[in-house]
Every structure is written in C-alpha cells, then in structure tokens.
Design a protein around this motif. Structure first.
Motif, PDB file in Angstrom:
ATOM      1  N   GLY A  73       0.806  -1.218   0.000  1.00 21.05           N
ATOM      2  CA  GLY A  73       0.000   0.000   0.000  1.00 21.05           C
ATOM      3  C   GLY A  73       0.836   1.263   0.000  1.00 21.05           C
ATOM      4  N   CYS A  74       1.852   1.292   0.841  1.00 25.93           N
ATOM      5  CA  CYS A  74       2.680   2.508   0.906  1.00 25.93           C
ATOM      6  C   CYS A  74       3.543   2.672  -0.342  1.00 25.93           C
ATOM      7  N   ALA A  75       3.942   1.570  -0.972  1.00 26.99           N
ATOM      8  CA  ALA A  75       4.667   1.685  -2.245  1.00 26.99           C
ATOM      9  C   ALA A  75       3.783   2.392  -3.268  1.00 26.99           C
ATOM     10  N   VAL A  76       2.503   2.014  -3.312  1.00 33.51           N
ATOM     11  CA  VAL A  76       1.568   2.683  -4.223  1.00 33.51           C
ATOM     12  C   VAL A  76       1.356   4.132  -3.798  1.00 33.51           C
ATOM     13  N   GLN A  77       1.146   4.365  -2.512  1.00 36.97           N
ATOM     14  CA  GLN A  77       0.929   5.735  -2.032  1.00 36.97           C
ATOM     15  C   GLN A  77       2.089   6.648  -2.421  1.00 36.97           C
ATOM     16  N   SER A  78       3.293   6.110  -2.448  1.00 38.65           N
ATOM     17  CA  SER A  78       4.467   6.919  -2.780  1.00 38.65           C
ATOM     18  C   SER A  78       4.436   7.452  -4.210  1.00 38.65           C
ATOM     19  N   ARG A  79       3.566   6.904  -5.042  1.00 39.32           N
ATOM     20  CA  ARG A  79       3.442   7.336  -6.429  1.00 39.32           C
ATOM     21  C   ARG A  79       2.222   8.221  -6.664  1.00 39.32           C
ATOM     22  N   LEU A  80       1.427   8.484  -5.620  1.00 38.35           N
ATOM     23  CA  LEU A  80       0.184   9.228  -5.791  1.00 38.35           C
ATOM     24  C   LEU A  80       0.371  10.724  -5.558  1.00 38.35           C
ATOM     25  N   GLY A 105      -2.130   2.548 -12.642  1.00 31.86           N
ATOM     26  CA  GLY A 105      -3.012   3.153 -13.628  1.00 31.86           C
ATOM     27  C   GLY A 105      -3.857   4.235 -12.988  1.00 31.86           C
ATOM     28  N   ARG A 106      -4.810   4.770 -13.742  1.00 34.57           N
ATOM     29  CA  ARG A 106      -5.677   5.833 -13.214  1.00 34.57           C
ATOM     30  C   ARG A 106      -6.603   5.332 -12.121  1.00 34.57           C
ATOM     31  N   ARG A 107      -7.047   4.072 -12.198  1.00 31.10           N
ATOM     32  CA  ARG A 107      -8.029   3.538 -11.240  1.00 31.10           C
ATOM     33  C   ARG A 107      -7.533   2.333 -10.452  1.00 31.10           C
ATOM     34  N   ALA A 108      -6.501   1.684 -10.916  1.00 29.65           N
ATOM     35  CA  ALA A 108      -6.011   0.482 -10.234  1.00 29.65           C
ATOM     36  C   ALA A 108      -4.493   0.467 -10.202  1.00 29.65           C
ATOM     37  N   ALA A 109      -3.979  -0.133  -9.146  1.00 27.06           N
ATOM     38  CA  ALA A 109      -2.536  -0.314  -9.004  1.00 27.06           C
ATOM     39  C   ALA A 109      -2.278  -1.763  -8.616  1.00 27.06           C
ATOM     40  N   PHE A 110      -1.112  -2.254  -8.972  1.00 27.27           N
ATOM     41  CA  PHE A 110      -0.699  -3.604  -8.629  1.00 27.27           C
ATOM     42  C   PHE A 110       0.673  -3.510  -7.983  1.00 27.27           C
ATOM     43  N   ALA A 111       0.821  -4.186  -6.848  1.00 28.31           N
ATOM     44  CA  ALA A 111       2.083  -4.143  -6.111  1.00 28.31           C
ATOM     45  C   ALA A 111       2.431  -5.543  -5.636  1.00 28.31           C
ATOM     46  N   GLU A 112       3.687  -5.716  -5.285  1.00 28.77           N
ATOM     47  CA  GLU A 112       4.142  -6.990  -4.740  1.00 28.77           C
ATOM     48  C   GLU A 112       5.104  -6.703  -3.593  1.00 28.77           C
ATOM     49  N   ALA A 113       5.202  -7.661  -2.676  1.00 33.12           N
ATOM     50  CA  ALA A 113       6.092  -7.468  -1.528  1.00 33.12           C
ATOM     51  C   ALA A 113       6.668  -8.806  -1.094  1.00 33.12           C
ATOM     52  N   THR A 114       7.833  -8.725  -0.458  1.00 33.97           N
ATOM     53  CA  THR A 114       8.465  -9.901   0.133  1.00 33.97           C
ATOM     54  C   THR A 114       8.734  -9.613   1.607  1.00 33.97           C
ATOM     55  N   LEU A 115       8.715 -10.655   2.402  1.00 36.06           N
ATOM     56  CA  LEU A 115       9.082 -10.576   3.814  1.00 36.06           C
ATOM     57  C   LEU A 115      10.238 -11.537   4.024  1.00 36.06           C
ATOM     58  N   LYS A 116      11.379 -10.992   4.453  1.00 39.84           N
ATOM     59  CA  LYS A 116      12.593 -11.803   4.613  1.00 39.84           C
ATOM     60  C   LYS A 116      13.163 -11.628   6.010  1.00 39.84           C
ATOM     61  N   LEU A 131      13.453 -15.986   2.457  1.00 43.02           N
ATOM     62  CA  LEU A 131      12.076 -15.590   2.171  1.00 43.02           C
ATOM     63  C   LEU A 131      11.129 -16.275   3.150  1.00 43.02           C
ATOM     64  N   LEU A 132      10.364 -15.472   3.875  1.00 42.84           N
ATOM     65  CA  LEU A 132       9.401 -15.977   4.851  1.00 42.84           C
ATOM     66  C   LEU A 132       7.982 -15.957   4.300  1.00 42.84           C
ATOM     67  N   ALA A 133       7.657 -14.906   3.552  1.00 46.84           N
ATOM     68  CA  ALA A 133       6.321 -14.753   2.964  1.00 46.84           C
ATOM     69  C   ALA A 133       6.420 -13.787   1.793  1.00 46.84           C
ATOM     70  N   SER A 134       5.443 -13.880   0.888  1.00 47.33           N
ATOM     71  CA  SER A 134       5.384 -12.950  -0.239  1.00 47.33           C
ATOM     72  C   SER A 134       3.923 -12.626  -0.501  1.00 47.33           C
ATOM     73  N   ALA A 135       3.704 -11.512  -1.201  1.00 47.36           N
ATOM     74  CA  ALA A 135       2.327 -11.096  -1.464  1.00 47.36           C
ATOM     75  C   ALA A 135       2.228 -10.339  -2.782  1.00 47.36           C
ATOM     76  N   THR A 136       1.035 -10.420  -3.344  1.00 41.81           N
ATOM     77  CA  THR A 136       0.664  -9.544  -4.454  1.00 41.81           C
ATOM     78  C   THR A 136      -0.604  -8.828  -4.026  1.00 41.81           C
ATOM     79  N   SER A 137      -0.753  -7.611  -4.526  1.00 42.11           N
ATOM     80  CA  SER A 137      -1.883  -6.789  -4.096  1.00 42.11           C
ATOM     81  C   SER A 137      -2.478  -6.019  -5.267  1.00 42.11           C
ATOM     82  N   THR A 138      -3.790  -5.913  -5.257  1.00 36.13           N
ATOM     83  CA  THR A 138      -4.534  -5.070  -6.180  1.00 36.13           C
ATOM     84  C   THR A 138      -5.128  -3.948  -5.351  1.00 36.13           C
ATOM     85  N   LEU A 139      -4.927  -2.715  -5.801  1.00 39.43           N
ATOM     86  CA  LEU A 139      -5.394  -1.561  -5.045  1.00 39.43           C
ATOM     87  C   LEU A 139      -6.230  -0.645  -5.919  1.00 39.43           C
TER      88      LEU A 139
END
Length: 148
Positions: free
Chosen positions: A75-82, A118-129, A135-143
C-alpha cells in the motif's frame, strides 16, 4: 499542520517521508510494534521483530503479522506514487507463507514495490525476509486508486 492538511496538501511520497521523520505513528505500527524505515518512489520498507504477543495458538507468529507488514509495504509503495489529490485502498491481498516465523526469527523486513499504476487500479508486490535474506512470505496486491 493537521492530519487533514497533511493528506490533502502533500503528495503521497511527502506524506510517507513525514511518517518516517516521526511526525506521527499510525496505530497499526504501535499495535504490532514494527517500523516504517524506508520510502522512495515506488518502494516502501517496513521492519519489525515479532514477539510472543504475535503468536497464534499453534506456537508460531500469526500469519496476520506477516500479512500486515506485506499489505503495508504494498500500500505505501503505491501511495508513494500518488498525488496529493489521490488516495487508495486495498482491494485484494494474496499472501504465500514460505517459512514459519517465531520469536527466534529476529528482525524481519517487508519490501513492497509497485508493479503497475493506472488511473483507477494499481498492482504491487512485496516480500518478507529475515535478516539472512531467507524468504518468509510474499504477497501480491490489487489496489483501487481514487480522487479524494
């Protein structure tokens, strides 16, 4: 500057840099005892040391701890681009758990990156190490991206 002014007059990146500088700490950071440690355009990093308070009934750190760090990083990775006039909310978060986390795991690091915005949607990914880079966990997100 009030919280409302901070979120309506500053770009997403400026808002996040203010958080790192200590202007305020979001409640979830306090509750789960993790830190927002790094941000640049398209990247956000959180770190924490999970303790016994984050344990589930089977004797490991609850998956919600990892999911929260991953969701925060995405979420914050996306927010950093807004812009100052834009907001976002998570529509979907898919988490994969690769290794159990315990209090002995030590410091964990969640790194989130924007895949597309994009204008209405964002896609992000994250890793937890862990500190050794395992690698402990990973995620993909639609915002959802919206005008405030």
């Amino acid at each position: 500057m009030s919280l409302v002014e901070q979120t309506t007059e500053r770009s997403g990146l400026e808002q996040l840099k203010a958080l790192i500088a200590g202007e305020r700490r979001p409640g979830i950071v306090e509750t789960l005892d993790f830190e927002f440690v790094e941000v640049e355009e398209g990247l956000a990093v959180f770190e924490g040391v999970p303790g016994l308070a984050a344990y589930n009934p089977i004797g490991t750190v609850h998956g919600g701890y990892a999911a929260t760090l991953l969701d925060s990083a995405c979420g914050c990775a996306v927010q950093s681009r807004l812009s100052a006039s834009q907001g976002y909310t998570t529509l979907e978060l898919k988490v994969a758990y690769h290794k159990a986390i315990t209090a002995k795991t030590g410091k964990v690091r969640a790194e989130g990156r924007v895949v597309t915005l994009g204008r209405r949607a964002a896609f992000a990914e994250a890793t937890l190490k862990d500190a050794d880079g395992r690698l402990l966990a990973s995620a993909t997100s639609t915002l959802l991206v919206f005008e405030k």
